[in-house]
Design a protein around this motif. Structure first.
Motif, PDB file in Angstrom:
ATOM      1  N   MET A 194       0.159   9.646   3.699  1.00 19.58           N
ATOM      2  CA  MET A 194       0.132   9.929   2.274  1.00 19.58           C
ATOM      3  C   MET A 194       0.429  11.406   2.067  1.00 19.58           C
ATOM      4  O   MET A 194       0.185  12.249   2.937  1.00 19.58           O
ATOM      5  CB  MET A 194      -1.232   9.564   1.687  1.00 19.58           C
ATOM      6  CG  MET A 194      -1.451   8.057   1.660  1.00 19.58           C
ATOM      7  SD  MET A 194      -2.900   7.584   0.745  1.00 19.58           S
ATOM      8  CE  MET A 194      -4.164   8.177   1.827  1.00 19.58           C
TER       9      MET A 194
ATOM     10  N   ILE B  27       8.337   3.210   9.476  1.00 24.22           N
ATOM     11  CA  ILE B  27       7.872   3.901   8.271  1.00 24.22           C
ATOM     12  C   ILE B  27       8.783   5.076   7.943  1.00 24.22           C
ATOM     13  O   ILE B  27       9.391   5.146   6.887  1.00 24.22           O
ATOM     14  CB  ILE B  27       6.423   4.374   8.469  1.00 24.22           C
ATOM     15  CG1 ILE B  27       5.537   3.160   8.732  1.00 24.22           C
ATOM     16  CG2 ILE B  27       5.943   5.155   7.257  1.00 24.22           C
ATOM     17  CD1 ILE B  27       4.159   3.505   9.212  1.00 24.22           C
TER      18      ILE B  27
ATOM     19  N   ASP C 178       0.839  -1.201   0.000  1.00 24.57           N
ATOM     20  CA  ASP C 178       0.000   0.000   0.000  1.00 24.57           C
ATOM     21  C   ASP C 178       0.875   1.252   0.000  1.00 24.57           C
ATOM     22  O   ASP C 178       2.090   1.180   0.047  1.00 24.57           O
ATOM     23  CB  ASP C 178      -1.044  -0.010   1.122  1.00 24.57           C
ATOM     24  CG  ASP C 178      -0.426  -0.184   2.488  1.00 24.57           C
ATOM     25  OD1 ASP C 178       0.804  -0.354   2.538  1.00 24.57           O
ATOM     26  OD2 ASP C 178      -1.154  -0.130   3.480  1.00 24.57           O
ATOM     27  N   GLN C 179       0.203   2.396  -0.102  1.00 24.24           N
ATOM     28  CA  GLN C 179       0.946   3.647  -0.271  1.00 24.24           C
ATOM     29  C   GLN C 179       1.459   4.152   1.072  1.00 24.24           C
ATOM     30  O   GLN C 179       0.734   4.172   2.044  1.00 24.24           O
ATOM     31  CB  GLN C 179       0.030   4.744  -0.812  1.00 24.24           C
ATOM     32  CG  GLN C 179      -0.562   4.461  -2.142  1.00 24.24           C
ATOM     33  CD  GLN C 179      -1.254   5.696  -2.692  1.00 24.24           C
ATOM     34  OE1 GLN C 179      -0.819   6.837  -2.496  1.00 24.24           O
ATOM     35  NE2 GLN C 179      -2.346   5.477  -3.392  1.00 24.24           N
ATOM     36  N   ASP C 180       2.711   4.563   1.095  1.00 18.64           N
ATOM     37  CA  ASP C 180       3.240   5.328   2.217  1.00 18.64           C
ATOM     38  C   ASP C 180       4.067   6.427   1.577  1.00 18.64           C
ATOM     39  O   ASP C 180       5.182   6.165   1.154  1.00 18.64           O
ATOM     40  CB  ASP C 180       4.151   4.471   3.104  1.00 18.64           C
ATOM     41  CG  ASP C 180       3.386   3.471   3.957  1.00 18.64           C
ATOM     42  OD1 ASP C 180       2.300   3.822   4.448  1.00 18.64           O
ATOM     43  OD2 ASP C 180       3.896   2.364   4.141  1.00 18.64           O
TER      44      ASP C 180
ATOM     45  N   CYS D 113      -3.367   4.295   2.051  1.00 16.71           N
ATOM     46  CA  CYS D 113      -2.841   3.931   3.369  1.00 16.71           C
ATOM     47  C   CYS D 113      -3.892   4.190   4.431  1.00 16.71           C
ATOM     48  O   CYS D 113      -4.420   5.290   4.550  1.00 16.71           O
ATOM     49  CB  CYS D 113      -1.586   4.739   3.663  1.00 16.71           C
ATOM     50  SG  CYS D 113      -0.980   4.508   5.324  1.00 16.71           S
ATOM     51  N   LYS D 114      -4.186   3.137   5.217  1.00 18.42           N
ATOM     52  CA  LYS D 114      -5.217   3.279   6.245  1.00 18.42           C
ATOM     53  C   LYS D 114      -4.802   4.287   7.302  1.00 18.42           C
ATOM     54  O   LYS D 114      -5.638   4.981   7.871  1.00 18.42           O
ATOM     55  CB  LYS D 114      -5.488   1.921   6.905  1.00 18.42           C
ATOM     56  CG  LYS D 114      -6.176   0.943   5.983  1.00 18.42           C
ATOM     57  CD  LYS D 114      -6.476  -0.358   6.728  1.00 18.42           C
ATOM     58  CE  LYS D 114      -6.635  -1.522   5.755  1.00 18.42           C
ATOM     59  NZ  LYS D 114      -5.335  -2.188   5.503  1.00 18.42           N
TER      60      LYS D 114
END
Lengths: 621, 235
Positions: free
Chosen positions: A413, A447, A367-369, A408-409
């Motif tokens: 982002m 992250i 997913d996006q980070d 991204c939950k």
């Protein structure tokens, strides 16, 4: 006997030698903490194999007057090798760690085996650490068997590019150069100076563009139409590096040069991939030049297919994750470029990625980070910049989601105002992050401390990272907390070196990412940050830690291999899930693996434990 | 591999079987001051057609010798008795010996004589030894008319006596094997069960040494004491 057959070196020994071993072996028991071998026992007389349990080597630390564990020997491993072969007392006290059974033979039987069995001798001489080598060799030989040729992406470029490249001088008219290409039936010509340094390249694609766009008559000197300063690699680089460079820049040809930058050859995409039948470069080029979002979306399926065929051809897991990351980067860049074309916010920025993409360790499950770093233009406030950049970032995040990068939950982002910051703001952000290390911050460390630029200028990020690293190096408390956090996830092995499963409900399930890879990634991050290593990739961090002498070279190798092997098993599981149309997870049941893979996995987890132990010792946790 | 070793063992034993001196069998030892760290102990497991000693029969005998506190893998005993006349359908499922394997077994008399020679009169240990003792004594009596008493010790008693505080789930061999994390290669295979029992015995002997129990006599006394303790608790 079955036990022996499952373990190296016995698995590769002749039956007669194995029988010789069995006829002379005794089985011994040592309770937890019993001494098995001691330097005081005199010259070593026996050879031991751990059937069950563990032996640890203990050396007395004079300075601190306490015992230090120097090594661990677990199921299926042998000791003492050096002392037995050197016919001397052991230098290390061998102590049982947990209830332990050992098979043992006397020196005489050992010598017979040592002199008669090649595989036994090899094993003894190469030491216990050779186990992972062996496992690796076997994996590769399996992969080779499936490719059906001995070529792989590890092959040095000189094997591909030895033939004489077609060259010409810069003043040659284009039509003559093309004639020379035609005569030799090649698609490219290298333009060199008088000393054979490559100064340019001209390909059939360039010729097509030249004619289509009417760039000039065919007697134009070639230096006016060539691509200057062509991409080059040394002959020692391997095919994989070449493929990556081609994929990144969408070139189909690379110059191969020696250490003095003299041209030795040319390698083309076709040369590389006629063997692999993998159209990586073409795919990267298609993604990188796509003109519509929907084209990008449809190309994602090709990425998955590509990974499939790479795995099927036995590519190394480190290579595959890098390829996925490269293709993801190309996609992200193209989405950004397309949006800039449509609606340029007018402010230069750097697009950052965090986490696994930052580490270049993405798999298909991703997913996006991401975030944005910008330099505030004169006369503008940071808020004003954000007003322009945020809508743009929102669009990009949404389009990336369409391309398969799940939103991204945690809202990590670029469209999150808290992550679209100026250099000064990022600086402040990291100061707070490091100095006020809250538990939440530590969770985020995986992250934000693995960060990389995908698009835009990189200088300001580089300077930012330097300051972050300097701060972490000075802050021992932060390091210690980070280390403590890295020890939260233990490799899934029980005291008896069996698998420890996820929980009671999922009785036979291991989480390869959280239980297997995370202990490596997180421990390595602490060491890397504490030693000023800017690179975010776990394998490269290990490489540099070894170069800096923080890790013993042998340890670093074992850890790199163990990490890659877990990753390989995980990716293979992903492909199998795709084949079955199941959603991708990181869970596997070790009972589904063949005995060798199970062994690999157990061995790899043990390496993770050793790495964590190093972390514990370093930070006295 | 296993086949090779079996063959080799068969060759080695081939000479022995059929060439015994039934009148000159080793003298059974008695409980005395033998040093546990030195003496030879036999750890044995039988497979039978059922649980009833008056009607069921021995099918296979697996035994391992402990000497000097270690298991000698070359000093093992693994025999399948030839009992083709027995109806063994009932228990075949438990231990996996089929009628065919049975008929390949050694002639019963030879096998038993060989066993007695190999045992050398040394103390015999087994898990729930009363069961094995009953079956073996019955078989020896019926086939050879042999009735001399041997020393028997129960590993199922030995373990709780030496590890009184261990939290073992049940009282079976598997429970203790699990407790110490032992791997059983083929459960209900006499030789494999004997090996596991022997491994448990090694663990017990290690502990006995630490509790200053040094001779066979001291060990027997400890078991005796344990038995009395248990009986007292019962009342």
């Amino acid at each position: 006997m079955n036990f022996l057959r499952e373990h190296s070196p016995f698995s590769s020994m002749d039956d007669t030698h194995l029988a010789h071993f069995a006829e002379h072996a005794t089985l011994r028991f040592y309770a937890d903490e019993d001494v098995v071998l001691s330097p005081e026992d005199g010259v070593v007389k026996r050879f031991y194999i751990v059937k069950q349990g563990r032996i640890r080597g203990e050396r007395h630390n004079e300075k601190e007057d306490r015992a230090e564990t120097t090594f661990e020997i677990s199921q299926g491993e042998c000791f003492p090798l050096a002392a037995l072969i050197g016919e001397r007392p052991t230098r290390t006290l061998h102590r049982a760690s947990g209830d332990t059974f050992c098979l043992s033979i006397e020196q005489k039987a050992f010598i017979t085996l040592f002199s008669e069995s090649d595989s036994f001798r090899d094993f003894c001489l190469r030491g216990v650490s050779s186990l992972l080598d062996q496992v690796n060799q076997r994996i590769q030989s399996n992969a080779m068997a499936s490719i059906g040729s001995s070529n792989s992406l590890d092959t040095p470029l000189e094997r591909y590019a030895l033939r004489n490249p077609i060259v010409c001088s810069p003043d040659l008219p284009v039509h003559k150069a093309v004639a020379r290409m035609h005569e030799n039936n090649v698609g490219s010509i290298i333009i060199t100076d008088d000393n054979r340094h490559p100064t340019g390249i001209f390909t059939l694609r360039d010729l097509r563009t030249m004619i289509a766009e009417a760039k000039g008559p065919l007697d134009t000197p070639i230096r006016q139409v060539m691509t200057r300063d062509p991409c080059r690699l040394p002959a020692t680089a391997d095919a994989f590096e070449a493929a990556m460079l081609m994929a990144e820049h969408h070139f189909a040809h690379l110059c191969v040069v020696d250490e003095n930058d003299l041209l030795i050859g040319v390698v083309s995409e076709r040369d590389l991939f006629s063997l692999q039948r993998v159209d990586l470069v073409n795919l990267a080029r298609t993604i990188g030049t796509a003109t519509h979002l929907r084209t990008l979306v449809s190309l994602r399926a090709d990425v998955s297919r590509l990974v499939d065929s790479m795995l099927a051809h036995g590519a190394d897991s480190g290579q595959v994750v890098k390829i996925i990351t490269t293709l993801n980067d190309v996609t992200v860049r193209r989405v950004l470029e397309l949006n800039l074309k449509k609606d340029d916010p007018g402010i230069p920025f750097t697009w950052l990625t965090f986490g696994s993409e930052g580490r270049q360790e993405q798999t298909l499950l991703t997913d996006q980070d991401n975030g944005i770093l910008f330099e505030t233009p004169d006369g503008m406030t940071e808020e004003q910049v954000r007003e322009k950049l945020l809508p743009f970032a929102r669009k990009v995040n949404d389009e990336l989601a369409e391309c398969g990068f799940t939103l991204c939950k945690g809202n990590i982002m670029a469209s999150n105002p808290k992550l679209c910051l100026s250099v000064a703001e990022w600086d402040d952000w990291f100061i707070r992050f490091i100095d006020a290390s809250t538990p939440q911050n530590l969770v985020y460390s995986s992250i934000f401390l693995d960060m990389r630029a995908v698009f835009g200028p990189t200088d300001s990020l580089h300077r930012l990272l330097e300051r972050v690293l300097a701060r972490i190096r000075k802050n021992a408390l932060f390091q210690k907390m980070l280390a403590g956090n890295a020890l939260q996830r233990k490799p899934p092995l029980t005291m008896f070196r069996n698998f420890r499963y996820l929980n009671e409900e999922k009785k036979h399930v291991l989480d390869l990412k959280r239980q297997g890879l995370a202990p490596f990634v997180e421990s390595i991050r602490v060491f890397a940050l504490a030693n000023g290593i800017e690179n975010a990739n776990t394998l490269e961090r290990m490489e540099q830690l070894s170069k800096k002498g923080v890790f013993d070279a042998k340890d670093a190798n074992a850890w790199k291999e163990a990490y890659s092997l877990i990753q390989a098993i995980r990716m293979r599981a992903h492909q199998e899930m795709l084949d079955r149309d199941e959603p991708l997870t990181n869970y596997i049941d070790p009972d589904d693996l063949n005995p060798l893979d199970r062994r690999i996995l157990r061995e790899s987890f043990r390496q993770a434990q050793r790495l964590q132990q190093k972390l514990e010792v370093t930070y006295q946790l | 591999m296993l086949e090779y070793i079996k063959q080799w063992l068969a060759q080695r034993r081939g000479g022995a079987i059929g060439d015994h001196d039934p009148g000159n069998l080793p003298e059974p030892k008695t409980v005395a001051e033998q040093q546990l760290s030195r003496c030879r102990l036999i750890v044995l497991d039988l497979e039978t057609t059922g649980l009833n000693a008056s009607k069921d029969e021995v099918i296979a005998i697996g035994a391992v010798a402990i000497e000097g506190g270690v298991i000698h893998l070359d000093d093992q005993f693994d025999l399948i008795l030839r009992r083709p006349e027995l109806d063994i359908r009932e228990t075949v499922l438990i231990h996996g010996i089929g009628p065919e394997a049975l008929t390949q077994g050694h002639e019963t008399e030879d096998a038993l004589l060989y066993l007695l020679e190999w045992m050398n009169g040394d103390p015999v240990l087994a898990y729930h030894s009363a069961f094995d003792q009953k079956f073996l004594e019955k078989t020896l009596k019926a086939q050879l008319g042999y009735a001399r008493p041997h020393i028997w010790m129960d590993v199922a008693e030995l373990l709780p006596a030496l590890f009184p505080n261990s939290n073992v789930k049940g009282r079976g061999l598997d429970d203790w094997a699990d407790f110490f994390g032992l791997e059983v290669s083929e459960r209900h295979h006499a030789a494999a069960d004997a090996l596991v029992t022997a491994e448990l015995t090694l663990i017990a002997l290690n502990k006995a040494r630490k509790n200053n129990v040094k001779t066979l006599k001291e060990l027997a006394e400890k078991l005796h004491y344990q038995r009395r303790l248990k009986n007292m608790q019962r009342y």
